[in-house]
Design an enzyme around this catalytic site. Structure first.
Site, PDB file in Angstrom:
ATOM      1  N   ARG A  28       0.824  -1.227   0.000  1.00 10.56           N
ATOM      2  CA  ARG A  28       0.000   0.000   0.000  1.00 10.56           C
ATOM      3  C   ARG A  28       0.854   1.272   0.000  1.00 10.56           C
ATOM      4  O   ARG A  28       0.517   2.266   0.653  1.00 10.56           O
ATOM      5  CB  ARG A  28      -0.947   0.044   1.203  1.00 10.56           C
ATOM      6  N   SER A  77     -10.773  -1.451   3.458  1.00 12.80           N
ATOM      7  CA  SER A  77     -10.040  -1.633   4.721  1.00 12.80           C
ATOM      8  C   SER A  77      -9.675  -0.274   5.297  1.00 12.80           C
ATOM      9  O   SER A  77      -9.076   0.551   4.597  1.00 12.80           O
ATOM     10  CB  SER A  77      -8.744  -2.396   4.481  1.00 12.80           C
ATOM     11  N   GLU A 120      -5.121   2.858   6.752  1.00 13.05           N
ATOM     12  CA  GLU A 120      -4.821   2.792   5.321  1.00 13.05           C
ATOM     13  C   GLU A 120      -5.461   4.005   4.641  1.00 13.05           C
ATOM     14  O   GLU A 120      -4.938   4.559   3.677  1.00 13.05           O
ATOM     15  CB  GLU A 120      -5.389   1.494   4.742  1.00 13.05           C
TER      16      GLU A 120
END
Ligand code: EPU
Length: 338
Positions: free
Chosen positions: A165, A237, A334
Site C-alpha cells: 500500500r 479496509s 490505510e
C-alpha cells in the site's frame, strides 16, 4: 475543464461525507489541464489534493485547498510481443472498467484486482492489492506531470518503489507529481493466481480456471464480504495489516493461538487486522452514525449515511485504543484522514 469554488465533495468520496472544497478542478483533456496548470502554478504552492473516486479518503472537515480530479479515460494497446501486451490507460478511468477492458482484450494479470473501487491513477499511488496480487507487479511505466517544471515525465515501474500500500508517489513525489497515465505489462498466456484461501474455496474439481473465472470469483467474494460503497459509505479496509517482528509475533501467538497472519519469510509477520478487531467483539459496533461492518471488521461504514468524518475518526480511535491495550499493537490507517 471545470474550475469551481466552494464545491461539495459528497459524490467524490466513497464514505459520502458532505464537506466542501474551497476549489475544485476537473479535466478530461490532459493538455488543456497542463496549459492551465502552467498558467496557475500558485495552486500547487498551496494546499491541494488529487482525487480519483475518493475511495481511500476520510474528510473530517471542509477541505480548505484545491481538489484536482482527473477525468481522462483513454485506454489502448501501446505495444505487443508474442507473450505480452503493453496496455495504457489514462488516470481517470475507473479501475474496474479498466480491468474488465484488459480481460476482454485477453491481456491477463489484473483479474485478482477486480472490483476494487478507485481509478487507474490512484491504483499506482496506493499500490492497490487483493487476493495475492499487487498492481505494482504489472506496472511498466507511469506518466506524471512534474509540478516543479510542469513537464510530463515517465518513471518505470521498478523505480516506483512499490511496497505494501505504498509507492514513491506517497513519499519522494508526494505533492510533486500528478499521475496522468499508467502502462501495464500484461500476459497473453494466463498465469492464474489461486493461492489466496478465499479463491481456493471457489474452486471445485471440474472447474476450468481461467482469468474470467477468477474475476467472477473475486467479484463474488467481494460482494459477499465488503459493502458496496454506492449503497453504504465506506473506504474498504480502514487500517493496514500491521507487520511485526518475530519476537512480538511469538509473544502474540502464545497468547492468541488462533491469530491470523501471513509469514512474509523475511523474519516479519503480517497480522490480519480484521481478525484483531473481530476478536475484540467490534463487528457491528456502532458509534454515532458510523459502525464496524458486520461481515469484515476491517471495514468502517457510514451506517446511517449521516455520519460525519469526525464520527468515523472517533470510531477508528476507539478501535485503535482497544487494539493497543489488548495486543500492544499500534495500527496505521490505510485511509488518508484529512
Ligand atoms: N478476519 C476475521 N474477521 C474479520 C475480518 C477478517 O477473522 O472480521 C480474518 C479472515 O478470516 C482471514 C484474515 O482475517 O483469515 C484476513 O482477512 P481477509 O482475507 O478478508 O483480508 P484482509 O487482510 O482483511 C486484505 C486487504 C483487502 C483485500 C483483502 C483480500 C489490507 C489492509 N486489506 O484484507 O484490501 O481485499 O486482503 O486480498 O491489506 C482494501 O485495501 O481496502 C482492501 C479491501
Amino acid at each position: 475543464m471545470n474550475d469551481i469554488l466552494n464545491y461539495s465533495l459528497k459524490s467524490l468520496n466513497t464514505f459520502k461525507i458532505d464537506v466542501n472544497a474551497d476549489r475544485f478542478i476537473s479535466f478530461d483533456n490532459l493538455y488543456e489541464f497542463l496549459i492551465f496548470a502552467k498558467e496557475n502554478k500558485n495552486i500547487f504552492k498551496q494546499k491541494f489534493i488529487v482525487t480519483g473516486e475518493g475511495s481511500n479518503l476520510l474528510f473530517t472537515k471542509d477541505y480548505n485547498g484545491t481538489v484536482i480530479h482527473p477525468e481522462t479515460k483513454v485506454f489502448g494497446v501501446l505495444n505487443e510481443t508474442d507473450t505480452h501486451y503493453i496496455v495504457q490507460s489514462e488516470a481517470g478511468l475507473k479501475w474496474d472498467d479498466f480491468v474488465e477492458n484488459t480481460l476482454k482484450l485477453e491481456a491477463y494479470g489484473l483479474e485478482n484486482l477486480s472490483l476494487i473501487p478507485g481509478t487507474v491513477g490512484a491504483s499506482v499511488v496506493q499500490n492497490i492489492g487483493a487476493y495475492g496480487v499487487e498492481v505494482g507487479d504489472f506496472v511498466d511505466k507511469v506518466k506524471y506531470i512534474c509540478l516543479e517544471d510542469f513537464v510530463i515525465k515517465t518513471i518505470t515501474g521498478n523505480d516506483c518503489q512499490f511496497s505494501y500500500r505504498n509507492s514513491i508517489f506517497k513519499n519522494e513525489l508526494k505533492n510533486k507529481a500528478i499521475v496522468v497515465a499508467v502502462d501495464f505489462k500484461l500476459n497473453k498466456i494466463p498465469e492464474c493466481n489461486t493461492n489466496y484461501a478465499d479463491i481456493k474455496r471457489c474452486i471445485s474439481d471440474n472447474v476450468d480456471i481461467t482469468p474470467m473465472f477468477i474475476r467472477k470469483a473475486v467479484i463474488d467474494i467481494r460482494n459477499k464480504k465488503l459493502p458496496d460503497p454506492d449503497i453504504i459509505g465506506n473506504a474498504g479496509s480502514f487500517f493496514k495489516n500491521p507487520v511485526i517482528d518475530k519476537t512480538k509475533f511469538d509473544e502474540l501467538l502464545l497468547k492468541f493461538p488462533d491469530l491470523r497472519y501471513y509469514d512474509l519469510h523475511n523474519g516479519k509477520y503480517k497480522i490480519a487486522a480484521g481478525w484483531l478487531i473481530d476478536v475484540c467483539g467490534f463487528k457491528g459496533f456502532e458509534h454515532k452514525g458510523a459502525a464496524v461492518h458486520e461481515k469484515q471488521a476491517l471495514v468502517l461504514i457510514n451506517k446511517t449515511g449521516k455520519a460525519e468524518g469526525k464520527d468515523i475518526k472517533e470510531l477508528a480511535d476507539i478501535i485503535l485504543k482497544k487494539l493497543k491495550d489488548k495486543f500492544g499493537l499500534s495500527l496505521e490507517p490505510e485511509v488518508i484522514i484529512l
